[in-house]
Design a protein around this motif. Structure first.
Motif, PDB file in Angstrom:
ATOM      1  N   THR A   1       0.869  -1.179   0.000  1.00  7.96           N
ATOM      2  CA  THR A   1       0.000   0.000   0.000  1.00  7.96           C
ATOM      3  C   THR A   1       0.906   1.229   0.000  1.00  7.96           C
ATOM      4  O   THR A   1       2.125   1.103   0.202  1.00  7.96           O
ATOM      5  CB  THR A   1      -0.914   0.017   1.246  1.00  7.96           C
ATOM      6  OG1 THR A   1      -0.102   0.148   2.421  1.00  7.96           O
ATOM      7  CG2 THR A   1      -1.761  -1.238   1.339  1.00  7.96           C
ATOM      8  N   PRO A   2       0.361   2.419  -0.216  1.00 12.28           N
ATOM      9  CA  PRO A   2       1.231   3.602  -0.294  1.00 12.28           C
ATOM     10  C   PRO A   2       2.155   3.788   0.900  1.00 12.28           C
ATOM     11  O   PRO A   2       3.276   4.285   0.757  1.00 12.28           O
ATOM     12  CB  PRO A   2       0.224   4.750  -0.424  1.00 12.28           C
ATOM     13  CG  PRO A   2      -0.934   4.140  -1.131  1.00 12.28           C
ATOM     14  CD  PRO A   2      -1.029   2.736  -0.606  1.00 12.28           C
ATOM     15  N   GLY A   3       1.739   3.352   2.102  1.00  9.80           N
ATOM     16  CA  GLY A   3       2.584   3.554   3.270  1.00  9.80           C
ATOM     17  C   GLY A   3       3.187   2.288   3.844  1.00  9.80           C
ATOM     18  O   GLY A   3       3.759   2.330   4.945  1.00  9.80           O
ATOM     19  N   TRP A   4       3.075   1.168   3.109  1.00  9.50           N
ATOM     20  CA  TRP A   4       3.502  -0.121   3.692  1.00  9.50           C
ATOM     21  C   TRP A   4       4.144  -1.004   2.635  1.00  9.50           C
ATOM     22  O   TRP A   4       3.541  -1.304   1.599  1.00  9.50           O
ATOM     23  CB  TRP A   4       2.285  -0.843   4.285  1.00  9.50           C
ATOM     24  CG  TRP A   4       2.544  -2.229   4.798  1.00  9.50           C
ATOM     25  CD1 TRP A   4       3.486  -2.617   5.702  1.00  9.50           C
ATOM     26  CD2 TRP A   4       1.817  -3.416   4.450  1.00  9.50           C
ATOM     27  NE1 TRP A   4       3.407  -3.963   5.933  1.00  9.50           N
ATOM     28  CE2 TRP A   4       2.372  -4.486   5.183  1.00  9.50           C
ATOM     29  CE3 TRP A   4       0.741  -3.681   3.583  1.00  9.50           C
ATOM     30  CZ2 TRP A   4       1.911  -5.806   5.068  1.00  9.50           C
ATOM     31  CZ3 TRP A   4       0.266  -4.983   3.468  1.00  9.50           C
ATOM     32  CH2 TRP A   4       0.843  -6.032   4.208  1.00  9.50           C
ATOM     33  N   THR A   5       5.378  -1.402   2.904  1.00 14.70           N
ATOM     34  CA  THR A   5       6.069  -2.406   2.086  1.00 14.70           C
ATOM     35  C   THR A   5       6.149  -3.673   2.923  1.00 14.70           C
ATOM     36  O   THR A   5       6.847  -3.699   3.945  1.00 14.70           O
ATOM     37  CB  THR A   5       7.483  -1.925   1.694  1.00 14.70           C
ATOM     38  OG1 THR A   5       7.374  -0.696   0.976  1.00 14.70           O
ATOM     39  CG2 THR A   5       8.182  -2.966   0.830  1.00 14.70           C
ATOM     40  N   PRO A   6       5.433  -4.737   2.535  1.00 16.26           N
ATOM     41  CA  PRO A   6       5.331  -5.928   3.394  1.00 16.26           C
ATOM     42  C   PRO A   6       6.654  -6.625   3.677  1.00 16.26           C
ATOM     43  O   PRO A   6       6.870  -7.139   4.770  1.00 16.26           O
ATOM     44  CB  PRO A   6       4.387  -6.854   2.613  1.00 16.26           C
ATOM     45  CG  PRO A   6       3.659  -5.968   1.666  1.00 16.26           C
ATOM     46  CD  PRO A   6       4.588  -4.839   1.339  1.00 16.26           C
ATOM     47  N   VAL A   7       7.554  -6.688   2.662  1.00 16.72           N
ATOM     48  CA  VAL A   7       8.840  -7.371   2.819  1.00 16.72           C
ATOM     49  C   VAL A   7       9.968  -6.363   2.610  1.00 16.72           C
ATOM     50  O   VAL A   7      10.044  -5.731   1.546  1.00 16.72           O
ATOM     51  CB  VAL A   7       9.010  -8.537   1.825  1.00 16.72           C
ATOM     52  CG1 VAL A   7      10.368  -9.222   2.039  1.00 16.72           C
ATOM     53  CG2 VAL A   7       7.881  -9.553   1.969  1.00 16.72           C
TER      54      VAL A   7
END
Length: 472
Positions: free
Chosen positions: A345-351
């Protein structure tokens, strides 16, 4: 490159493929030494400068070979300039492509292994490589000296050295698992016997866990007529707590923590995100791919964790001169990218994936860890499982493969997983993430105590003492 203890002979000798120092040739032609650490370095330091210790190792690169040719070296180190083609065949062709694969049970058996004429040619190089070590040790050792031979690269050395110097007290330590008899017998019969009888040339053999020691004993009983007079001991190498705690508070680690916090970000509500940390080499046995799949399964099964957790995955390239390792590294990178593409998402990089080795950054990740994921297919010990609980700031939960050697000591306070079970690992990650803070801190305290029960210097000295004891 002879040491300054060779006049009267060394009293304590260590033999390993990699030594405590390596050399690089600079642009101006000068040699730059780079010193390593680890349990053997700590152990040799612990016996004191007057103990007459010598480390025998192989020259591994052009810089090392140039140092040998120029007669440049460290006191207490003898580096062997084994021909590069012989070393490559022994190290990559046999040790890392056959013995490592057998002990970690990594073969895709419909296609491999194939023990053909090329294998036999490489095995002759493995014999020559081991013989070079045995001859150097025989030349350097004082009467009745203690010799500690390390790992699967040098399984033939004890027998060869025993023939040359029957007066020596010879030990061998296996840092890997030992294959169960039904898998070990995959080796050609004569080669299997040669490995076992080579090791049985030692007075005493050391293993990381009772499981690996029992597997070796079983192989000997079935394929070599028993242990003979060789003793077997277990020494579970622990983490170096003093070093780790001091090093993890240095300025470069603090800088990397700030950078990692920036990459991890905060939850939509503004609180800190949870972290699942893994730090590994991209070694086939480390099971990084299934770890990434389990994290993806967690995000599928438990959507409440989306945007609230980040998988901080450090996968440092290993053995990239072998095609299968290059392919594995590429698959790790592809899967991390695919997971990010699917869920970002725009504010979240999962890895957050890093593939360039950086020890300070690894320590920073240890300190930030809420959960440590250690899920190897098979591992002799796995020091990461022991190091993270020692360093983690708030105390971390440990998700640990039951196939890691560390499970023997840490399993009671870890979330145990079958390394092949992606769904089960995802559920263990959820349980670890939801563990109440107080219980997590208590578990981490017990994990750290177990992890540091036998620190590196004591681990080494314990083996020296055991070798000096008269046989019962």
């Amino acid at each position: 490159m002879a040491s300054d203890v060779s006049g009267h002979g060394a009293q304590v000798l260590v033999a390993s493929n990699r030594g405590p120092v390596s050399y690089q040739v600079r642009e101006d032609g000068s040699l730059h030494p780079k010193r390593g650490g680890g349990g053997l370095v700590s152990g040799l330091s612990a016996i004191g400068p007057d103990a007459g210790a010598l480390w025998v190792c192989a020259a591994l690169g052009d810089g090392d070979r140039e140092a040998v040719r120029r007669g440049v070296g460290e006191s207490g180190v003898r580096m062997l300039d084994i021909p590069a083609d012989v070393h490559a065949d022994a190290y990559n062709g046999i040790a890392n492509s056959v013995l490592w694969f057998v002990h970690h049970m990594l073969y895709q058996t419909p296609l491999e292994p194939v023990f053909d004429a090329e294998f036999r040619r490489r095995w002759a190089s493995y014999e020559a490589y081991n013989r070079a070590f045995a001859e150097a040790l025989a030349e350097e050792a004082a009467d009745g000296a203690v010799v500690l031979v390390q790992d699967y690269h040098l399984t033939l050395v004890p027998g060869m050295l025993r023939a040359l110097r029957p007066d020596l007290r010879i030990g061998h330590f296996s840092h890997t698992p030992w294959a169960p008899a039904e898998y070990f017998r995959m080796l050609p019969d004569d080669i299997a016997r040669q490995v076992l009888t080579g090791m049985l040339g030692a007075d005493r053999l050391g293993f990381l866990t009772h499981r690996w020691a029992e597997a070796f004993t079983d192989c000997c009983e079935r394929f070599a007529g028993g242990l003979g007079g060789t003793r077997v001991g277990v020494h579970g190498l622990g983490a170096d707590a003093d070093f780790l705690r001091t090093r993890s508070r240095e300025a470069d680690v603090e800088e990397r923590m700030a950078a990692l916090r920036e990459e991890i970000g905060t939850e939509p509500g503004g609180g800190p995100r949870r972290t699942i940390v893994r730090v590994d080499r991209t070694e086939l046995s480390k099971n990084i791919v299934r770890g990434l799949l389990a994290y993806r399964q967690l995000l599928d099964d438990r959507p409440q964790w989306r945007e609230r957790v980040v998988h901080v995955a450090f996968a440092y390239p290993s053995r990239q001169d072998l095609a299968v390792y290059r392919d594995y590294t590429a698959e790790v990178q592809r899967l991390a990218q695919e997971t990010n593409d699917r869920y970002r998402t725009p504010g979240w990089t999962p890895v957050v994936l890093h593939v360039k080795d950086d020890f300070a950054r690894s320590l920073a990740a240890y300190r930030l860890a809420d959960v440590a994921l250690v899920n190897p297919i098979r591992d002799g010990m796995n020091l990461v499982a022991k190091e993270v609980p020692v360093v983690s700031d708030a105390g971390c939960a440990l998700v640990l493969s039951r196939e890691a050697g560390a499970y023997e000591e840490l399993g009671e306070d870890a979330f145990a997983v079958n390394p092949y079970d992606v769904v089960g690992t995802a559920e263990a990650l959820h349980e670890a993430l939801t563990l109440p803070a107080g219980e997590r801190a208590e578990r981490a305290k017990r994990l750290a105590a177990a992890a540091t029960a036998l620190p590196p210097a004591q681990w080494f000295l314990e083996q020296v003492r055991a070798l000096r004891e008269p046989a019962r």
